[in-house]
Scaffold this active site. Structure first.
Site, PDB file in Angstrom:
ATOM      1  NE  ARG A   1      15.769  62.374  -9.352  1.00  7.16           N
ATOM      2  CZ  ARG A   1      14.511  62.669  -9.646  1.00  7.16           C
ATOM      3  NH1 ARG A   1      13.730  63.186  -8.693  1.00  7.16           N
ATOM      4  NH2 ARG A   1      14.020  62.447 -10.847  1.00  7.16           N
TER       5      ARG A   1
ATOM      6  CE  LYS B   1      17.652  65.424 -12.613  1.00  6.63           C
ATOM      7  NZ  LYS B   1      18.248  64.151 -13.068  1.00  6.63           N
TER       8      LYS B   1
ATOM      9  CG  HIS C   1      20.167  56.863  -8.413  1.00  6.91           C
ATOM     10  ND1 HIS C   1      19.581  57.987  -7.880  1.00  6.91           N
ATOM     11  CD2 HIS C   1      19.700  56.776  -9.692  1.00  6.91           C
ATOM     12  CE1 HIS C   1      18.818  58.563  -8.796  1.00  6.91           C
ATOM     13  NE2 HIS C   1      18.877  57.840  -9.899  1.00  6.91           N
TER      14      HIS C   1
ATOM     15  NE  ARG D   1      15.201  57.967  -8.906  1.00  2.00           N
ATOM     16  CZ  ARG D   1      14.104  58.717  -8.934  1.00  2.00           C
ATOM     17  NH1 ARG D   1      13.399  58.874  -7.823  1.00  2.00           N
ATOM     18  NH2 ARG D   1      13.729  59.317 -10.045  1.00  2.00           N
TER      19      ARG D   1
ATOM     20  CG  HIS E   1      11.361  59.115 -14.254  1.00  4.76           C
ATOM     21  ND1 HIS E   1      11.386  57.729 -14.328  1.00  4.76           N
ATOM     22  CD2 HIS E   1      12.463  59.464 -13.526  1.00  4.76           C
ATOM     23  CE1 HIS E   1      12.448  57.278 -13.698  1.00  4.76           C
ATOM     24  NE2 HIS E   1      13.107  58.309 -13.204  1.00  4.76           N
TER      25      HIS E   1
ATOM     26  CE1 TYR F   1      14.672  51.572 -12.711  1.00  2.00           C
ATOM     27  CE2 TYR F   1      13.040  53.123 -13.500  1.00  2.00           C
ATOM     28  CZ  TYR F   1      14.189  52.855 -12.804  1.00  2.00           C
ATOM     29  OH  TYR F   1      14.876  53.880 -12.191  1.00  2.00           O
TER      30      TYR F   1
END
Length: 435
Positions: A291, A316, A380, A383, A406, A415
């Site tokens: 990120r 995050k 992003h 990423r 995640h 994805y």
């Protein structure tokens, strides 16, 4: 010439279809599994009276290659925001089979069009299946962002965010980015209700403001959600848990697929960046799946060359995690460090301190445009591209989830709907039947 009429024989209703001699659409009728030759009259077919037959015949009528004057009517495929591809015509039996093999495809029975997840491969395949029926196909990209409608407010109506809300956010260890977002949005909310103190604003007024954001200002779903969270934080956390905003309706989250660069586009982008510092930034984001906040917070001391990995501290969700350091990335980082010699952060601004996220966004857009990438590229996007390319190279989804940080595997599973890896090897169960 195409003629269609509704007939009934012995209580059986059907479409009676007639084509004039030499009409090239005859092959499409022969290839339709629902269409049967009349057996008595030449160039006559029978089709069951179903919605599938109706849509098929509608598609045939739109194909005017053999019209009276040889007129050709081009069709237009639309690339919509959220990476969705709209197909406004009947795609034929082969096209239907392909459409139904895609995840997140949707048919609008009212407006008679399909929307599919957009990738370059999907677009190429759609053109391929439509080409026999529609030789002229145009593509229009409508993903350009619309200018947001801004509400002009008088300076004397401005209300700043209460200091107790800022203090509460910092006490609860919210990130500085979240503090800025919440305080800015709550200040905007108070300015809208400038005639009332925060304690006087009712739940109905809060709901009316949310409807104003959607109907008049046309804000995005994420913006509306952030505004709801900012308002809820003040009334529930700062004012002691009043539940007046619990019943504000949240927007439905759309299933928008992220923008992803192909490996060819990614290679062209890296080759087209002459600045060593900028090229190293793009390489680190892409190779590590970072990120933008993780990139600018990274320090020189976070790189472990011995184990070939980088420690991301307090990323995050206030979580630490390791990401691998690729061999090429290591060589590029060492060359960059030798040239720029940053003091604390891996990437620092001209006067020291953290590098500006807006600077990364600006030069990334500039270089993307220079090398001919027409997609809307942001940090992003790199990423997303990293995760997609790992999946296409056979990397396990669980590993990709850990790499990206995640919490929920469902976030990573998006994805699988971007890549078409392995779709060509899937055998349709219909092909296994003895018909």
């Amino acid at each position: 010439m195409l003629r269609v009429r509704t007939c009934e024989t012995g209580g059986y209703a059907y479409y009676s279809v007639y084509l004039s001699e030499g009409d090239p659409r005859e092959g499409l009728l022969e290839g339709n599994p629902w269409c049967k030759p009349d057996g008595v009259q030449p160039r006559h077919w029978k089709m069951p009276l179903t919605i599938q037959s109706k849509n098929f015949l509608k598609g045939l009528s739109q194909d005017r290659r053999s019209g009276g004057k040889g007129e050709k009517t081009p069709i237009r495929l639309l690339i919509l925001r959220g990476n969705r591809l709209r197909v406004p015509v009947y795609p034929g039996p082969a096209g239907l089979r392909y459409f139904k093999s895609l995840a997140y495809r949707r048919y609008d029975a009212v407006n008679k069009h399909w929307t599919l997840p957009y990738t370059d491969k999907v677009l190429a395949k759609v053109k391929e299946v439509l080409a026999p029926m529609y030789p002229e196909i145009e593509v229009e990209d409508r993903r350009a962002k619309k200018a947001k409608k801004k509400t002009k407010r008088l300076r004397e109506h401005y209300r700043s965010c209460p200091e107790e809300m800022k203090e509460k956010l910092r006490v609860k260890r919210y990130s500085e980015s979240t503090v800025r977002t919440y305080t800015s949005m709550f200040s905007e909310f108070l300015s809208y209700h400038y005639a009332h103190s925060p304690e006087e604003i009712t739940a109905d007024q809060i709901k009316a403001y949310m409807r104003h954001l959607v109907a008049e200002r046309e804000v995005s779903e994420s913006y509306q959600n952030q505004m709801i969270n900012a308002v809820k934080f003040y009334y529930e956390k700062v004012l002691g848990g009043q539940r007046r905003t619990y019943f504000v309706e949240r927007p439905r989250s759309g299933r928008n697929l992220p923008t992803v660069l192909s490996q060819k586009e990614m290679s062209a982008l890296l080759k087209g960046i002459p600045n060593v510092k900028h090229k190293t930034i793009v390489t680190v984001i892409y190779s590590c799946g970072l990120r933008i906040s993780e990139l600018i917070s990274m320090k020189v001391s976070d790189i472990d060359y011995g184990s070939r990995r980088i420690l991301l501290k307090q990323a995050k969700g206030k979580k630490d995690r390791y990401v691998p350091l690729a061999e090429r990335t290591e060589l590029m980082v060492k060359a960059y460090l030798k040239r720029y010699n940053p003091e604390e952060y891996l990437f620092e601004g001209p006067s020291g301190g953290q590098y500006s996220p807006s600077s990364v966004r600006k030069f990334l857009k500039r270089y993307s445009k220079a090398v001919g990438v027409k997609k809307n590229v942001c940090p992003h996007t790199l990423r997303h591209s990293c995760a997609t390319h790992l999946l296409e190279n056979g990397v396990d989804l669980r590993y990709i989830q850990h790499l990206l940080g995640h919490n929920d595997s469902k976030t990573t599973e998006v994805y699988t709907h971007i890549t078409e890896m392995g779709l060509d090897n899937i055998k349709n169960p219909l092909d296994q039947l003895d018909l």
